[in-house]
Design a protein around this motif. Structure first.
Motif, PDB file in Angstrom:
ATOM      1  N   GLN A 105       0.826  -1.201   0.000  1.00 42.05           N
ATOM      2  CA  GLN A 105       0.000   0.000   0.000  1.00 42.05           C
ATOM      3  C   GLN A 105       0.861   1.252   0.000  1.00 42.05           C
ATOM      4  O   GLN A 105       0.456   2.304  -0.463  1.00 42.05           O
ATOM      5  N   LYS A 106       2.072   1.132   0.578  1.00 36.61           N
ATOM      6  CA  LYS A 106       2.958   2.297   0.674  1.00 36.61           C
ATOM      7  C   LYS A 106       3.923   2.354  -0.504  1.00 36.61           C
ATOM      8  O   LYS A 106       4.218   3.401  -1.039  1.00 36.61           O
ATOM      9  N   LYS A 107       4.456   1.197  -0.867  1.00 34.19           N
ATOM     10  CA  LYS A 107       5.398   1.126  -1.996  1.00 34.19           C
ATOM     11  C   LYS A 107       4.935  -0.032  -2.863  1.00 34.19           C
ATOM     12  O   LYS A 107       5.253  -1.183  -2.591  1.00 34.19           O
ATOM     13  N   PRO A 108       4.145   0.269  -3.893  1.00 32.25           N
ATOM     14  CA  PRO A 108       3.351  -0.740  -4.563  1.00 32.25           C
ATOM     15  C   PRO A 108       4.091  -1.978  -5.061  1.00 32.25           C
ATOM     16  O   PRO A 108       3.489  -3.019  -5.124  1.00 32.25           O
ATOM     17  N   GLN A 109       5.361  -1.891  -5.414  1.00 35.00           N
ATOM     18  CA  GLN A 109       5.948  -3.042  -6.087  1.00 35.00           C
ATOM     19  C   GLN A 109       7.364  -3.367  -5.622  1.00 35.00           C
ATOM     20  O   GLN A 109       8.046  -2.553  -5.016  1.00 35.00           O
ATOM     21  N   LEU A 110       7.752  -4.615  -5.917  1.00 33.58           N
ATOM     22  CA  LEU A 110       9.069  -5.131  -5.568  1.00 33.58           C
ATOM     23  C   LEU A 110       9.890  -5.277  -6.846  1.00 33.58           C
ATOM     24  O   LEU A 110       9.374  -5.712  -7.861  1.00 33.58           O
ATOM     25  N   LYS A 111      11.160  -4.944  -6.765  1.00 31.26           N
ATOM     26  CA  LYS A 111      11.985  -4.968  -7.975  1.00 31.26           C
ATOM     27  C   LYS A 111      12.589  -6.350  -8.198  1.00 31.26           C
ATOM     28  O   LYS A 111      13.215  -6.919  -7.317  1.00 31.26           O
ATOM     29  N   SER A 112      12.391  -6.870  -9.403  1.00 30.41           N
ATOM     30  CA  SER A 112      12.998  -8.133  -9.796  1.00 30.41           C
ATOM     31  C   SER A 112      14.470  -7.915 -10.138  1.00 30.41           C
ATOM     32  O   SER A 112      14.870  -6.826 -10.547  1.00 30.41           O
ATOM     33  N   MET A 113      15.271  -8.971  -9.961  1.00 36.23           N
ATOM     34  CA  MET A 113      16.687  -8.884 -10.327  1.00 36.23           C
ATOM     35  C   MET A 113      16.871  -8.915 -11.840  1.00 36.23           C
ATOM     36  O   MET A 113      17.942  -8.589 -12.342  1.00 36.23           O
TER      37      MET A 113
END
Length: 775
Positions: A206-214
Motif C-alpha cells: 500500500q505504501k510502496k506498490p511493487q518489488l523490484k525483480s533482479m
C-alpha cells in the motif's frame, strides 16, 4: 478403631500444615533480619566513608552510587541508566576496594567489552597491578599462560566464511543442494509465518506498490512486481530464456462499467513463422482450496466469504476474457508454489504451445538465483556468518539445533541446516585448524575449559562493565573465572534499557534473571543522569518503560534546572538537506553535534550534497562550514554531544524501527527476545535520543513517519503494544459511527471497541461524546 485412625491422620495433617506455616514465618523473619543487618552494615559503611566518597573522584558520588559501591554481597548487579555515571561507579568501587578495604589490585579483575573502554578504565583507575581486560584479551592471555602457546586469532571471520562458501560451491553436490534451497526452500514458511508475511507485504504494498525483480524484461527495463511469488516467476521465465513484459494492457479492450482495462500479470512474446505471438501467464493468490489468505478480508473490511467471492469472481472473469478472444493463458497459484515444480510445469506448457526456449542448465541457474556480488548474495552470506557466530556464542551443538528443527517439522530449516549450514560450519572449523588459528569465541570457550580444569587464575573481585551485553559463552567464562571454592565477588554493571546486541549473541535473560543464574543477588540502581535534563528525562523514560519486561527505574536529572529538549522536524525529499542545514546553522558554533542514523547508509542524502572525509577512524561531513561526525546508533552508544540529530526516522523495511524480518533459521540459535513489539528497536531509539546534553532533534519524512515518531507526536494513534491503529488516519463516516453506536449499545467496553474498530481509546471516547453519548 478406624474412626480414631481417621481423626489421627487429620490431626497429623493439621499439625503438618501448622508446622509449614510456622517454618515459613520463621524463615521470612530470619530473612528480614538478615536484610536489615545488611542494610545497617551499608549505612554504617556509608557513614564511615562519607569523606572518601565526596573526594575520591573529581566530584562527589551520589547516594545510589555509594550504596552500590559499599555492597559486599557475593553477587551485586548495578542497574544503571543513560548518563548515570556508570564508569564513575566502577572507578569508585575499585578505589574503595584498594584504598579502604586494602585489597591487592592484582586480586581484582576488571572486564569491559571493547579495548577502548578497558583502556579508559585502566587509565582512570591508575592503580599499579590492575588493568582492564576485554573478555577476548583475557581469554588469550589465559590460554598463552597455561599452554605456553598464545593462539593466532582469525581477525576477519566473515571473509573466511565467505571464502569457505565459495570453495564449497565448486562441489557439485553442495552446489546442487544450494540451488535447491534457493529455488525451493528459501521462502517456505509455516502457515502462521506465511499469513504474517503476506499481511506485512500487503501493508508494504500500500505504501510502496511493487518489488523490484533482479531480472529485466524483454526490453531491458527493470520489472516491479507485487509479490515474492511473482519475483520467482520472473526468475523462472528468465531461466527458460523467454521474453516477457509485466502487467501490459491486454491486447483487446475489455473495460466496462465494472472492470478497468485488464492487465495480465505476464505477457510472453515469441516469434513463429516470422510472426510475433503473445501468450499470457496469470498468477492467482489462492491456496489448494481456492481460498484467499485471511488478511485479504481483514484489510478490505469485508467477510472472508465476501473476499473469496470477490477474488474468485475476478479469476472467472479473466479466464472468460481469454476464452472469448481465443488467447492462450497459463495459470499458476499460491498452492504448493515450489520453484522447481512451477518451473517444470511452465516449461512443459511453453513446449506444448511451441514457444522457443533457451533453457539455463543447473550451473547457469545457480548463478541466476544467486548472482555474484549481488545484494542477494551478500544477504545470504551474511545469514550464514550470523548463524555460525550465534551458534558458537550460544554454546549450542549443531546436532541439537538440527534436532530441534526436525522436532518442529520445519522442512525449510531442516534442509538449510543439514545441507547448507552444517557443511559450511564444518568446513569453516576445518579451515581454522589448517591455518592454525581460532576465532574470538573459540578463545573464550578454550579459556573456559582451561579455567574449569586447571584454575590458572584466582581473584577476590570480578567487575564486569556493560553487563547487558553478556552472552552465554561469556557467562560460562565468568563462572569458571570466579571458581567454586571461595568464589570471587561478582560485581556487574549495566543498563538493560540499552541492550541492543542480540544479533551478536547477547542474552537479556542473563541480566533480567541475574539471581537465577548466579544466586542470591543485591540489586542496586543508579538513576541520576548527569547528561541531560527535562523534558527529555520524562519523554525518554515514558517511551522506554512501555516495555514492562525491563527493570523499572525512576530517572531524574542531577541538575534540576538543566533543560534538554526533544524536537521533531518533518521534511520532504526535495528540502531534506535545506532543513538539516537550517537546524545546524541555528546551533551555536562552539557546540558539538552528532548526526545519527539507524543504518550506515542513512546519510545518503548528505553524501550527494556535502563533502565528507575520514579522520582518525571517524566519518565527518562539512555542513555550513562545520565539521560534524556521522555515526550509527550502535556506534553512538556510550558517547555524548551537546546536540544529537537523528536522520531518516521513517517507516519501512530500512526504517526506524527496522522492519527487516529475521530469517526463520536464526530462531534456533538466537537468545529468546522479549515479546514486546520492536523491543530491541525501541531500546535502540532510546539510546539514540539520549546522546544529547542540550537538545535532540529528530528528522522524519512527513509522508511516512516512523511509528516511534507518531508515538511522540500523536500518541492517540498508537496502540498499547506500540503499533499504529489501522484506522487512525481514516475519517469518521456515518457508517462507522453507526457501527460504533451498535458496539456500545451491545454493552462492549472501550478496549473491545477500540480493537474492533482499529482506533485508539481516546478517539472512541471523543467520538461517543460528540455523538452525545454519556459515559
Amino acid at each position: 478403631m478406624f474412626g480414631y485412625i481417621i481423626i489421627l491422620l487429620l490431626l497429623l495433617g493439621i499439625i503438618g500444615k501448622l508446622f509449614l506455616v510456622v517454618r515459613t514465618f520463621l524463615l521470612k523473619r530470619q530473612e528480614k533480619r538478615r536484610l536489615e543487618a545488611i542494610e545497617n552494615e551499608k549505612l554504617e559503611r556509608l557513614k564511615t566513608h562519607k569523606y572518601f566518597f565526596e573526594h575520591c573522584l573529581k566530584y562527589p558520588l551520589d547516594i545510589q552510587q555509594r550504596r552500590a559501591i559499599v555492597s559486599e554481597a557475593e553477587n551485586v548487579l548495578v542497574v544503571s541508566s543513560a548518563g548515570s555515571g556508570k564508569t564513575s561507579t566502577i572507578v569508585g568501587k575499585v578505589k574503595y576496594l584498594t584504598e579502604k578495604l586494602h585489597i591487592d589490585p592484582r586480586r581484582i579483575l576488571l572486564i569491559s567489552y571493547t579495548n577502548k573502554a578497558a583502556a579508559e578504565l585502566t587509565e582512570r583507575i591508575n592503580k599499579p597491578g590492575l588493568r582492564g581486560y576485554t573478555f577476548h584479551k583475557l581469554a588469550l592471555d589465559i590460554i598463552g599462560k597455561q599452554t605456553n602457546v598464545k593462539p593466532s586469532i582469525c581477525e576477519n571471520t566473515d571473509a573466511l566464511i565467505v571464502q569457505v562458501i565459495r570453495e564449497l560451491s565448486k562441489n557439485k553436490k553442495f552446489r546442487k543442494n544450494l540451488t535447491s534451497y534457493l529455488a525451493d526452500y528459501k521462502d517456505i514458511e509455516s502457515e502462521e509465518e506465511k499469513e504474517l508475511k503476506l499481511a506485512q507485504q500487503e501493508l508494504a504494498n500500500q505504501k510502496k506498490p511493487q518489488l523490484k525483480s533482479m531480472y529485466p524484461d524483454k526490453d531491458g527495463l527493470p520489472v516491479y512486481v507485487r509479490s515474492n511469488e511473482e519475483l520467482k516467476l520472473c526468475a523462472i521465465l528468465t531461466s527458460l530464456g523467454v521474453s516477457y513484459k509485466y502487467e501490459q494492457p491486454y491486447q483487446h479492450p475489455v473495460s466496462d462499467a465494472y472492470h478497468a482495462q485488464y492487465k495480465p500479470d505476464f505477457s510472453i512474446y515469441y516469434e513463429k513463422d516470422g510472426r510475433l505471438n503473445r501468450i499470457y501467464l496469470e498468477h492467482f493468490g489462492v491456496d489448494e482450496h481456492g481460498l484467499v489468505p485471511s488478511w485479504f478480508a481483514q484489510e478490505k473490511g469485508i467477510s472472508f466469504e465476501e473476499a473469496n467471492q470477490k477474488y474468485n469472481d475476478g479469476i472467472s472473469w479473466k479466464i472468460m476474457v481469454h476464452k472469448k478472444f481465443g488467447t492462450t493463458l497459463i495459470t499458476t497459484s499460491s498452492a504448493d508454489f515450489q520453484f522447481s515444480v512451477v518451473r517444470a510445469r511452465i516449461r512443459k506448457e511453453l513446449k506444448r504451445i511451441g514457444v522457443p526456449m533457451v533453457v539455463k542448465e543447473e550451473d547457469e541457474l545457480f548463478d541466476l538465483l544467486l548472482p555474484q556480488k549481488s545484494a542477494e548474495e551478500k544477504a545470504f552470506m551474511r545469514l550464514i556468518v550470523t548463524f555460525i557466530m550465534l551458534l558458537k556464542t550460544s554454546c549450542m551443538n549443531l546436532v541439537d539445533v538440527l534436532s530441534a528443527a526436525q522436532q518442529a517439522k520445519d522442512k525449510r530449516n531442516v534442509f538449510l541446516i543439514k545441507y547448507i549450514l552444517k557443511p559450511v560450519f564444518e568446513a569453516y572449523q576445518n579451515a581454522l585448524r589448517l591455518q592454525q588459528r581460532i576465532d574470538f569465541t573459540d578463545a573464550i570457550i578454550q579459556a573456559t575449559a582451561l579455567c574449569n580444569r586447571f584454575h590458572p587464575v584466582s581473584y577476590d573481585y570480578i567487575i564486569v562493565d556493560e553487563f547487558q551485553d553478556i552472552s552465554i559463552d561469556r557467562y560460562n567464562f565468568l563462572l569458571a573465572l570466579r571458581g567454586e571454592d571461595s568464589p570471587a565477588q561478582l560485581y556487574c554493571v549495566g543498563d538493560d534499557w540499552q541492550s541492543i546486541y542480540r544479533f551478536s549473541g547477547s542474552d537479556m535473560s542473563l541480566f533480567r534473571q541475574f539471581p537465577d543464574y548466579f544466586g542470591p543477588t543485591d540489586i542496586e540502581r543508579i538513576e541520576t543522569t548527569y547528561r541531560f535534563g527535562q523534558p527529555l528525562v520524562d519523554y525518554s523514560c515514558q517511551f522506554i518503560m512501555k516495555n514492562s519486561i525491563q527493570y523499572e527505574k525512576h530517572i531524574h536529572a542531577a541538575n534540576k534546572d538543566k533543560k534538554t529538549g526533544l524536537y521533531f522536524y518533518a521534511y520532504h525529499d526535495n528540502d531534506y538537506c535545506d532543513i538539516l542545514e537550517r537546524i545546524i546553522n541555528n546551533i551555536p558554533a562552539d557546540k558539538s553535534i552528532y548526526l545519527i542514523g539507524r543504518y550506515s547508509f542513512d546519510d545518503i542524502y548528505l553524501s550527494k550534497v556535502y563533502k565528507s572525509f575520514r579522520e582518525n577512524g571517524h566519518f565527518y561531513y562539512l555542513i555550513g562550514g562545520r565539521k560534524i561526525e556521522f555515526l550509527t546508533v550502535h556506534k553512538s552508544k556510550g558517547l555524548e554531544a551537546d546536540y544529537a540529530i537523528l536522520l531518516q526516522c521513517n517507516n519501512g523495511t530500512f526504517g526506524f524501527p527496522s522492519q527487516m524480518s529475521d530469517d526463520p533459521v536464526l530462531k534456533y540459535v538466537l537468545s529468546e527476545g522479549d515479546a514486546y513489539p520492536n523491543g530491541e528497536e525501541r531500546r535502540l531509539f532510546y539510546v539514540a535520543i539520549t546522546r544529547a546534553k542540550e537538545m535532540t532533534l529528530v528528522m522524519y519524512d512527513e509522508r511516512n513517519p516512523s511509528v516511534f515518531v507518531t508515538e511522540f507526536l500523536h500518541p492517540e494513534k498508537v496502540s498499547e503494544n506500540g503499533s499504529i491503529h489501522r484506522n487512525a488516519d481514516k475519517r469518521w463516516t456515518k457508517k462507522s459511527e453507526n457501527f460504533l453506536l451498535d458496539l456500545y449499545r451491545e454493552g462492549h467496553d472501550i478496549n473491545y471497541i477500540s480493537q474492533k474498530m482499529g482506533r485508539s481509546k481516546t478517539a472512541i471516547i471523543y467520538r461517543l461524546n460528540k455523538l452525545k453519548i454519556k459515559l
